[in-house]
Design a protein around this motif. Sequence first.
Motif, mmCIF file in Angstrom:
data_model
loop_
_atom_site.group_PDB
_atom_site.id
_atom_site.type_symbol
_atom_site.label_atom_id
_atom_site.label_comp_id
_atom_site.label_asym_id
_atom_site.label_seq_id
_atom_site.Cartn_x
_atom_site.Cartn_y
_atom_site.Cartn_z
ATOM 1 N N GLN A 190 50.067 -1.986 -28.457
ATOM 2 C CA GLN A 190 48.797 -1.162 -28.605
ATOM 3 C C GLN A 190 47.532 -1.979 -28.531
ATOM 4 O OE1 GLN A 190 49.998 0.675 -32.184
ATOM 5 N NE2 GLN A 190 50.904 2.515 -31.253
ATOM 6 N N ALA A 191 47.580 -3.109 -29.285
ATOM 7 C CA ALA A 191 46.114 -3.838 -29.339
ATOM 8 C C ALA A 191 45.893 -4.313 -27.840
ATOM 9 C CB ALA A 191 46.371 -4.861 -30.217
ATOM 10 N N ALA A 192 46.932 -4.801 -27.195
ATOM 11 C CA ALA A 192 46.562 -5.395 -25.897
ATOM 12 C C ALA A 192 46.157 -4.274 -25.176
ATOM 13 C CB ALA A 192 47.740 -5.970 -25.380
ATOM 14 N N ALA A 193 46.873 -3.235 -25.118
ATOM 15 C CA ALA A 193 46.399 -1.897 -24.216
ATOM 16 C C ALA A 193 44.918 -1.488 -24.490
ATOM 17 C CB ALA A 193 47.054 -0.811 -24.372
ATOM 18 N N THR A 194 44.620 -1.293 -25.933
ATOM 19 C CA THR A 194 43.474 -0.989 -26.371
ATOM 20 C C THR A 194 42.229 -1.762 -25.678
ATOM 21 O OG1 THR A 194 44.445 0.088 -28.168
ATOM 22 C CG2 THR A 194 41.932 -0.063 -28.188
ATOM 23 N N ILE A 195 42.495 -3.256 -25.972
ATOM 24 C CA ILE A 195 41.699 -3.999 -25.585
ATOM 25 C C ILE A 195 41.211 -4.077 -24.135
ATOM 26 C CG2 ILE A 195 40.991 -6.749 -25.546
ATOM 27 C CD1 ILE A 195 42.491 -7.092 -28.314
ATOM 28 N N ARG A 196 42.399 -4.144 -23.383
ATOM 29 C CA ARG A 196 42.207 -3.990 -21.825
ATOM 30 C C ARG A 196 41.324 -2.990 -21.458
ATOM 31 N NH1 ARG A 196 47.081 -4.411 -21.017
ATOM 32 N NH2 ARG A 196 47.551 -1.986 -20.769
ATOM 33 N N SER A 197 41.792 -1.682 -22.095
ATOM 34 C CA SER A 197 40.964 -0.321 -21.675
ATOM 35 C C SER A 197 39.438 -0.429 -22.079
ATOM 36 C CB SER A 197 41.479 0.931 -22.094
ATOM 37 O OG SER A 197 41.735 0.559 -23.590
ATOM 38 N N TRP A 198 39.210 -0.891 -23.181
ATOM 39 C CA TRP A 198 37.962 -1.151 -23.623
ATOM 40 C C TRP A 198 36.951 -1.975 -22.811
ATOM 41 C CZ3 TRP A 198 35.211 -0.208 -28.691
ATOM 42 C CH2 TRP A 198 35.684 0.997 -29.457
ATOM 43 N N ALA A 199 37.691 -3.382 -22.565
ATOM 44 C CA ALA A 199 37.110 -4.192 -21.707
ATOM 45 C C ALA A 199 36.693 -3.735 -20.194
ATOM 46 C CB ALA A 199 37.884 -5.593 -21.582
ATOM 47 N N GLU A 200 37.687 -2.873 -19.670
ATOM 48 C CA GLU A 200 37.313 -2.406 -18.507
ATOM 49 C C GLU A 200 36.147 -1.390 -18.561
ATOM 50 O OE1 GLU A 200 40.813 -0.392 -17.002
ATOM 51 O OE2 GLU A 200 41.992 -2.432 -16.510
ATOM 52 N N ALA A 201 35.942 -0.435 -19.741
ATOM 53 C CA ALA A 201 35.043 0.429 -19.832
ATOM 54 C C ALA A 201 33.504 -0.170 -20.178
ATOM 55 C CB ALA A 201 35.378 1.449 -20.833
ATOM 56 N N LEU A 202 33.686 -1.373 -21.040
ATOM 57 C CA LEU A 202 32.387 -1.915 -21.269
ATOM 58 C C LEU A 202 32.077 -3.367 -20.428
ATOM 59 C CD1 LEU A 202 33.118 -1.444 -24.910
ATOM 60 C CD2 LEU A 202 31.786 -0.001 -23.465
ATOM 61 N N ALA A 203 32.449 -3.421 -19.207
ATOM 62 C CA ALA A 203 32.497 -4.560 -18.547
ATOM 63 C C ALA A 203 30.893 -5.024 -18.266
ATOM 64 C CB ALA A 203 33.164 -4.712 -17.182
ATOM 65 N N HIS A 204 30.207 -3.974 -18.203
ATOM 66 C CA HIS A 204 28.689 -4.306 -17.941
ATOM 67 C C HIS A 204 27.723 -3.834 -19.089
ATOM 68 C CE1 HIS A 204 29.702 -4.155 -13.683
ATOM 69 N NE2 HIS A 204 30.050 -3.035 -13.565
ATOM 70 N N VAL A 205 28.185 -3.812 -20.216
ATOM 71 C CA VAL A 205 27.744 -3.969 -21.763
ATOM 72 C C VAL A 205 27.801 -5.199 -22.227
ATOM 73 C CG1 VAL A 205 27.459 -2.851 -23.853
ATOM 74 C CG2 VAL A 205 27.932 -1.484 -21.930
ATOM 75 N N PRO A 206 26.561 -5.963 -22.513
ATOM 76 C CA PRO A 206 26.741 -7.095 -22.995
ATOM 77 C C PRO A 206 27.184 -6.947 -24.601
ATOM 78 C CG PRO A 206 24.219 -6.334 -22.851
ATOM 79 C CD PRO A 206 25.345 -5.422 -22.230
ATOM 80 N N ALA A 207 27.697 -8.266 -25.043
ATOM 81 C CA ALA A 207 27.894 -8.118 -26.611
ATOM 82 C C ALA A 207 26.815 -8.429 -27.076
ATOM 83 C CB ALA A 207 28.990 -9.216 -26.609
ATOM 84 N N VAL A 208 25.840 -9.407 -26.601
ATOM 85 C CA VAL A 208 24.552 -9.737 -27.403
ATOM 86 C C VAL A 208 23.470 -9.801 -26.230
ATOM 87 C CG1 VAL A 208 23.061 -11.361 -28.667
ATOM 88 C CG2 VAL A 208 25.616 -10.786 -29.411
ATOM 89 N N ALA A 209 22.335 -9.319 -26.417
ATOM 90 C CA ALA A 209 21.329 -9.341 -25.420
ATOM 91 C C ALA A 209 20.028 -9.592 -26.470
ATOM 92 C CB ALA A 209 21.186 -8.356 -24.537
ATOM 93 N N ASP A 210 19.554 -11.109 -26.006
ATOM 94 C CA ASP A 210 18.331 -11.322 -26.925
ATOM 95 C C ASP A 210 17.176 -10.667 -26.234
ATOM 96 O OD1 ASP A 210 19.937 -12.621 -28.579
ATOM 97 O OD2 ASP A 210 19.456 -14.746 -27.469
ATOM 98 N N THR A 211 16.949 -10.374 -25.006
ATOM 99 C CA THR A 211 15.943 -9.774 -24.546
ATOM 100 C C THR A 211 15.446 -8.340 -24.995
ATOM 101 O OG1 THR A 211 17.405 -8.944 -22.737
ATOM 102 C CG2 THR A 211 16.172 -10.868 -22.200
ATOM 103 N N VAL A 212 16.383 -7.623 -25.421
ATOM 104 C CA VAL A 212 15.984 -6.362 -26.068
ATOM 105 C C VAL A 212 16.595 -6.184 -27.620
ATOM 106 C CG1 VAL A 212 15.627 -5.023 -24.320
ATOM 107 C CG2 VAL A 212 18.150 -5.398 -24.834
ATOM 108 N N ASP A 213 17.088 -7.393 -28.325
ATOM 109 C CA ASP A 213 17.645 -7.189 -29.601
ATOM 110 C C ASP A 213 18.695 -6.213 -29.622
ATOM 111 O OD1 ASP A 213 17.717 -7.994 -32.125
ATOM 112 O OD2 ASP A 213 16.346 -6.399 -32.780
#
Length: 237
Positions: A29-52
């Motif tokens: 379940q953990a692997a499937a959740t992480i995989r699906s979240w990573a696909e959905a959030l591929a274009h969202v950065p974990a941290v972006a200092d340019t916009v805090d």
Amino acid sequence: MDRQHVAALLNFCATVDSRVRRSMATQEQAAATIRSWAEALAHVPAVADTVDWDASRAARRYYEQAHGDRSAQFRPIEPADLLAAWAPYRAELMNRHTDPLPTADPDDVVAWRAELLGTRHAVAHGQQPPSEHRALTAGGPHPDVEARLRAIGSCIPAAARAELARYRPTRAAREAAVAAGQPDPLGVRCDWCQAPAGQPCRSRRTRPDGSVRSNAHRARPHPSRVDLAAARLATAV
């Protein structure tokens, strides 16, 4: 965000929401959740200092806001919530961005377009700061441009300035006065009508009750303004 970032984010969410922890009770379940979240959030950065931006802070805000929203407080966080939280940050980056000139050969349309879109993609996803117009123009003109300006005395050639004079008589009169060593009345603030420097004087007409009936531009500045400009010129000399 990659899978490592998503795993850290889900671990953080699990500390504040037990439902997230229960949804990943098994390794599968953990692997499937992480995989699906990573696909959905591929274009969202974990941290972006340019916009805090910080995804973990966005997740915390989600639960803080959901605390007062009965329709949301019983639903665990989902990738869509982070996509919605990142959207205004992405819009801010793109609004600040001015496309820099690609280094690729303009005749190579494919390479030129690919570099342009690649820069936009990197900015939109927080991978590099936006290239702002102020940054592009900072530092003064190119040395070649400075040398040419010194040679001709102005960025507008004399012939072009003469042609423009009939379309902007006020500016032409100011330039002629300065060239002749005379004071420029519009270079100072008018103490009579309060017109700021660079703006023409105004003729205010009032009604019997004291209200302003008209506030038209004057063809000539007020005499007191001319005297003030002459005094400033004399002091400077």
